[in-house]
Design a protein around this motif. Sequence first.
Motif, short mmCIF file in Angstrom:
data_model
loop_
_atom_site.label_atom_id
_atom_site.label_comp_id
_atom_site.label_asym_id
_atom_site.label_seq_id
_atom_site.Cartn_x
_atom_site.Cartn_y
_atom_site.Cartn_z
N ALA A 53 0.83 -1.21 0.00
CA ALA A 53 0.00 0.00 0.00
C ALA A 53 0.86 1.26 0.00
N THR A 54 1.90 1.27 0.83
CA THR A 54 2.74 2.47 0.90
C THR A 54 3.60 2.63 -0.35
N LEU A 55 3.99 1.51 -0.96
CA LEU A 55 4.74 1.59 -2.22
C LEU A 55 3.92 2.27 -3.30
N TRP A 56 2.69 1.80 -3.51
CA TRP A 56 1.89 2.36 -4.61
C TRP A 56 1.45 3.80 -4.31
N GLN A 57 1.28 4.12 -3.03
CA GLN A 57 1.01 5.51 -2.68
C GLN A 57 2.18 6.39 -3.09
N ALA A 58 3.41 5.96 -2.77
CA ALA A 58 4.59 6.75 -3.12
C ALA A 58 4.77 6.82 -4.63
N ALA A 59 4.60 5.69 -5.30
CA ALA A 59 4.77 5.67 -6.76
C ALA A 59 3.74 6.56 -7.45
N TRP A 60 2.51 6.55 -6.92
CA TRP A 60 1.45 7.40 -7.49
C TRP A 60 1.77 8.87 -7.29
N ARG A 61 2.27 9.24 -6.10
CA ARG A 61 2.57 10.65 -5.84
C ARG A 61 3.71 11.15 -6.72
N ILE A 62 4.79 10.37 -6.87
CA ILE A 62 5.92 10.87 -7.67
C ILE A 62 5.61 10.84 -9.15
N THR A 63 4.63 10.02 -9.54
CA THR A 63 4.25 9.94 -10.96
C THR A 63 3.32 11.07 -11.36
N THR A 64 2.35 11.38 -10.50
CA THR A 64 1.31 12.33 -10.87
C THR A 64 1.56 13.73 -10.34
N ASP A 65 2.48 13.86 -9.36
CA ASP A 65 2.68 15.16 -8.69
C ASP A 65 1.37 15.67 -8.09
N ALA A 66 0.50 14.75 -7.70
CA ALA A 66 -0.79 15.14 -7.12
C ALA A 66 -0.58 15.83 -5.78
N ALA A 67 -1.46 16.76 -5.47
CA ALA A 67 -1.38 17.49 -4.21
C ALA A 67 -1.74 16.56 -3.05
N GLY A 68 -1.18 16.83 -1.90
CA GLY A 68 -1.46 16.04 -0.71
C GLY A 68 -1.12 16.83 0.52
N PRO A 69 -1.45 16.30 1.69
CA PRO A 69 -1.14 17.03 2.93
C PRO A 69 0.35 17.21 3.15
N LEU A 70 1.16 16.31 2.59
CA LEU A 70 2.61 16.40 2.66
C LEU A 70 3.18 16.36 1.25
N PRO A 71 4.38 16.88 1.03
CA PRO A 71 5.02 16.72 -0.28
C PRO A 71 5.21 15.23 -0.59
N PRO A 72 5.42 14.88 -1.87
CA PRO A 72 5.61 13.46 -2.23
C PRO A 72 6.72 12.77 -1.44
N VAL A 73 7.74 13.52 -1.04
CA VAL A 73 8.83 12.91 -0.29
C VAL A 73 8.34 12.31 1.03
N GLY A 74 7.23 12.82 1.54
CA GLY A 74 6.65 12.25 2.75
C GLY A 74 6.13 10.85 2.50
#
Length: 377
Positions: free
Chosen positions: A287-308
């Motif tokens: 779950a955490t892998l795909w969350q990270a991969a999705w954030r760095i791929t889409t640059d989608a906004a979130g409560p923390l930067p993708p590095v989080g």
Amino acid sequence: MDFTFTEEQQAAAEAAKAVFSGVAPDSVPSPALAPGAVADDFDRVLWRKLADADLLSLPIAPEHGGAGLDAIALCLVLRESAKVLARVPLLECGAAALTIQRYGADGLRAEVLPRIATGDLVVTAAAGGRTGHEPAELAVQARPEGADWILDGTQTAVPWAQMADRILLPAHTPEGHAVLALVPRTHPGVTLDDQISTSGERYAEVRLDSVRIRAQETISDATAWASLRNVLTTGTCALALGLGERVLAMTSDYTSKREQFGFPVATFQAVAVQAADRFIDLRAMEATLWQAAWRITTDAAGPLPPVGDVAVAKIWASEGVRRVVQTAQHLHGGFGADTDYPLHRYHAWAKQLELSLGPAAAHEEALGDLLAAHPLG
């Protein structure tokens, strides 16, 4: 959150399963028995099969002979590769291709990407810094001289460096900006000193002494190095997940056949509870892998930067892969240490991945700093 993979991503994973289905984890000497590296080169035959299956060209745009897919597709393929301990620079070359595709100048992309797509150009990446414990971009200095850059410094633990054609490495300018340089392995001023990884593979300490690189072979975008680092890290988490899944499958198979007191040991409560805990670890890693991969791929906004999200994935991957292989060794008993059985190889690779990711406590501290800087509402 919808983690459903696209048809193209699923097709990449299926193609990877087909290619890796014929790979034997024990195709080289055991790292426990080899006095040095387990082999002088990576698996060139497998590399050619990956190229023929168009798996090396996944992150490359169609105009350069690729499929134009993203880091998620790369992670899906890496996950399958780790299940058989595939000895290829797939992570490093794929991450480099993604970075060059996104941030490289037109001339650089046209020069290297078509050759990466066909498997004729092998690129590795240096991300360990001088000692492995400091920012990698500070290990090498890049100073401008005319239209060129002059590089001085050292990067340690560079995977596959002796076999790669180019090394993509970060450096810092006199102003403190990070740049990426694509350095030919045989370039004047480049020296490689052999190192052996925990998994028994050849690594290298790469020393650069007044290495002159054309400006066309550098990437000066301020975000390129951070992007490369995120892809390398997330890809390493994908390797940890695939390895852990295979080890748990091996453990399930063994404990269902191994009998004590006339019953399979898998039916004993203590064994079942330990296996269940490791299954939970793997699901959290996934779950955490795909969350990270999705954030760095889409640059989608979130409560923390993708590095989080990357930090969370690293925490689970680093701790999880260690717990999975330790439990597997325990439940296999002495059989797990038998060098004629592949489990000890997975243990060595898992330890290498854990060391590459770094300690979970450091990532927890980084995550705490991010939470302090970005308070959640």
